[in-house]
Design a protein around this motif. Structure first.
Motif, PDB file in Angstrom:
ATOM      1  N   THR A 103      61.009  35.381 -53.054  1.00 34.87           N
ATOM      2  CA  THR A 103      60.398  35.893 -54.362  1.00 34.87           C
ATOM      3  C   THR A 103      61.205  36.842 -54.862  1.00 34.87           C
ATOM      4  O   THR A 103      61.284  37.488 -55.461  1.00 34.87           O
ATOM      5  CB  THR A 103      58.577  35.931 -54.614  1.00 34.87           C
ATOM      6  OG1 THR A 103      57.972  33.997 -53.888  1.00 34.87           O
ATOM      7  CG2 THR A 103      58.409  36.551 -55.510  1.00 34.87           C
ATOM      8  N   TYR A 104      60.926  37.826 -53.155  1.00 34.14           N
ATOM      9  CA  TYR A 104      61.744  39.358 -54.209  1.00 34.14           C
ATOM     10  C   TYR A 104      62.915  38.744 -53.318  1.00 34.14           C
ATOM     11  O   TYR A 104      63.581  39.976 -54.791  1.00 34.14           O
ATOM     12  CB  TYR A 104      61.199  39.808 -52.562  1.00 34.14           C
ATOM     13  CG  TYR A 104      62.160  41.428 -52.460  1.00 34.14           C
ATOM     14  CD1 TYR A 104      61.344  42.237 -53.056  1.00 34.14           C
ATOM     15  CD2 TYR A 104      63.067  41.833 -51.313  1.00 34.14           C
ATOM     16  CE1 TYR A 104      62.516  43.622 -53.233  1.00 34.14           C
ATOM     17  CE2 TYR A 104      63.593  43.185 -51.726  1.00 34.14           C
ATOM     18  CZ  TYR A 104      62.952  44.191 -52.417  1.00 34.14           C
ATOM     19  OH  TYR A 104      63.303  45.134 -52.328  1.00 34.14           O
ATOM     20  N   LYS A 105      63.434  37.913 -53.159  1.00 32.72           N
ATOM     21  CA  LYS A 105      65.517  38.112 -53.128  1.00 32.72           C
ATOM     22  C   LYS A 105      65.464  37.235 -55.011  1.00 32.72           C
ATOM     23  O   LYS A 105      66.415  37.870 -55.406  1.00 32.72           O
ATOM     24  CB  LYS A 105      65.668  37.066 -52.687  1.00 32.72           C
ATOM     25  CG  LYS A 105      67.498  37.278 -52.454  1.00 32.72           C
ATOM     26  CD  LYS A 105      67.829  36.334 -51.593  1.00 32.72           C
ATOM     27  CE  LYS A 105      69.475  35.571 -51.272  1.00 32.72           C
ATOM     28  NZ  LYS A 105      69.490  34.887 -53.327  1.00 32.72           N
ATOM     29  N   ASN A 106      64.378  36.759 -55.243  1.00 32.08           N
ATOM     30  CA  ASN A 106      64.791  36.019 -56.669  1.00 32.08           C
ATOM     31  C   ASN A 106      64.985  36.836 -57.866  1.00 32.08           C
ATOM     32  O   ASN A 106      65.206  37.323 -58.786  1.00 32.08           O
ATOM     33  CB  ASN A 106      64.136  34.963 -56.723  1.00 32.08           C
ATOM     34  CG  ASN A 106      64.331  33.330 -56.238  1.00 32.08           C
ATOM     35  OD1 ASN A 106      65.233  33.491 -55.572  1.00 32.08           O
ATOM     36  ND2 ASN A 106      63.659  32.576 -55.968  1.00 32.08           N
ATOM     37  N   SER A 107      63.363  37.932 -57.683  1.00 32.13           N
ATOM     38  CA  SER A 107      63.314  38.934 -58.503  1.00 32.13           C
ATOM     39  C   SER A 107      64.108  39.555 -58.164  1.00 32.13           C
ATOM     40  O   SER A 107      65.163  40.481 -59.194  1.00 32.13           O
ATOM     41  CB  SER A 107      62.160  39.678 -58.136  1.00 32.13           C
ATOM     42  OG  SER A 107      61.013  39.266 -57.851  1.00 32.13           O
ATOM     43  N   GLN A 108      65.548  39.921 -57.618  1.00 30.20           N
ATOM     44  CA  GLN A 108      65.956  41.230 -57.004  1.00 30.20           C
ATOM     45  C   GLN A 108      67.211  40.562 -57.096  1.00 30.20           C
ATOM     46  O   GLN A 108      68.170  41.182 -58.665  1.00 30.20           O
ATOM     47  CB  GLN A 108      66.847  41.784 -55.628  1.00 30.20           C
ATOM     48  CG  GLN A 108      65.911  42.599 -54.689  1.00 30.20           C
ATOM     49  CD  GLN A 108      65.085  43.736 -55.185  1.00 30.20           C
ATOM     50  OE1 GLN A 108      66.039  44.341 -55.882  1.00 30.20           O
ATOM     51  NE2 GLN A 108      64.576  44.418 -55.569  1.00 30.20           N
ATOM     52  N   ASP A 109      67.833  39.766 -57.419  1.00 27.53           N
ATOM     53  CA  ASP A 109      69.179  38.570 -58.117  1.00 27.53           C
ATOM     54  C   ASP A 109      68.918  38.830 -59.718  1.00 27.53           C
ATOM     55  O   ASP A 109      69.846  39.525 -60.346  1.00 27.53           O
ATOM     56  CB  ASP A 109      69.051  37.030 -57.272  1.00 27.53           C
ATOM     57  CG  ASP A 109      69.539  37.040 -56.204  1.00 27.53           C
ATOM     58  OD1 ASP A 109      69.573  37.996 -55.246  1.00 27.53           O
ATOM     59  OD2 ASP A 109      69.320  36.319 -55.481  1.00 27.53           O
ATOM     60  N   GLY A 110      66.938  38.720 -60.392  1.00 28.84           N
ATOM     61  CA  GLY A 110      66.970  38.422 -61.480  1.00 28.84           C
ATOM     62  C   GLY A 110      67.284  39.763 -61.408  1.00 28.84           C
ATOM     63  O   GLY A 110      67.567  40.116 -63.195  1.00 28.84           O
ATOM     64  N   ILE A 111      66.828  41.040 -61.435  1.00 28.23           N
ATOM     65  CA  ILE A 111      67.118  42.067 -62.168  1.00 28.23           C
ATOM     66  C   ILE A 111      68.276  42.451 -62.111  1.00 28.23           C
ATOM     67  O   ILE A 111      69.333  42.833 -63.052  1.00 28.23           O
ATOM     68  CB  ILE A 111      66.334  43.385 -61.460  1.00 28.23           C
ATOM     69  CG1 ILE A 111      64.743  43.008 -60.768  1.00 28.23           C
ATOM     70  CG2 ILE A 111      66.547  44.766 -60.766  1.00 28.23           C
ATOM     71  CD1 ILE A 111      64.046  44.039 -59.703  1.00 28.23           C
ATOM     72  N   GLN A 112      69.878  42.030 -61.110  1.00 25.48           N
ATOM     73  CA  GLN A 112      70.755  42.604 -60.699  1.00 25.48           C
ATOM     74  C   GLN A 112      71.397  41.594 -62.136  1.00 25.48           C
ATOM     75  O   GLN A 112      72.319  42.186 -62.985  1.00 25.48           O
ATOM     76  CB  GLN A 112      71.679  41.948 -59.901  1.00 25.48           C
ATOM     77  CG  GLN A 112      70.974  42.770 -58.270  1.00 25.48           C
ATOM     78  CD  GLN A 112      72.087  44.176 -58.846  1.00 25.48           C
ATOM     79  OE1 GLN A 112      72.554  44.446 -59.156  1.00 25.48           O
ATOM     80  NE2 GLN A 112      70.904  45.310 -58.662  1.00 25.48           N
TER      81      GLN A 112
END
Length: 120
Positions: A103-112
């Motif tokens: 979930t954290y990785k996906n959130s970071q990818d979404g922000i990027q």
């Protein structure tokens, strides 16, 4: 097709909140796993000490502020059950940790993706 700045700002804020929550939960779950591993190690040490005793030996278990005489076989059975429960708890926590890290990785990818020029 461009996203209005207000919508983009709101979306970015929601993703950042989700990432921050996931990161906080990750640290909590890691500390829970460490605590369960310590408990497991203590149980293993206790079991090895009980195994070293002769079969006819009775042992004393702490119950509140007193000690109760218990047969070694019963103590070994209880320690084994507690160890299995701890293994199950650790397995569940590791699954939860994997989910939170994803979930954290996906959130970071979404922000990027949102911050990339072009917004896609």
């Amino acid at each position: 097709m461009s996203i209005p700045p207000e919508t983009l700002q709101k979306l970015l804020q929601e993703i950042e909140q989700k990432a921050a929550f996931s990161q906080q939960q990750i640290s909590i779950v890691k500390s829970q796993i460490a605590a369960k591993n310590r408990e497991s190690r203590i149980l293993q040490l206790t079991t090895s000490e009980v195994d070293a005793l002769p079969d006819s030996t009775n042992v004393y278990e702490g119950v509140g502020k007193m000690f109760v005489l218990s047969p070694r076989k019963d103590v070994k059975k209880r320690l084994g059950a507690e160890n299995e429960e701890l293994k199950s708890d650790i397995s569940a926590l590791e699954k939860k940790l994997h989910y939170l890290e994803t979930t954290y990785k996906n959130s970071q990818d979404g922000i990027q993706r949102l911050l990339r020029p072009g917004g896609s």
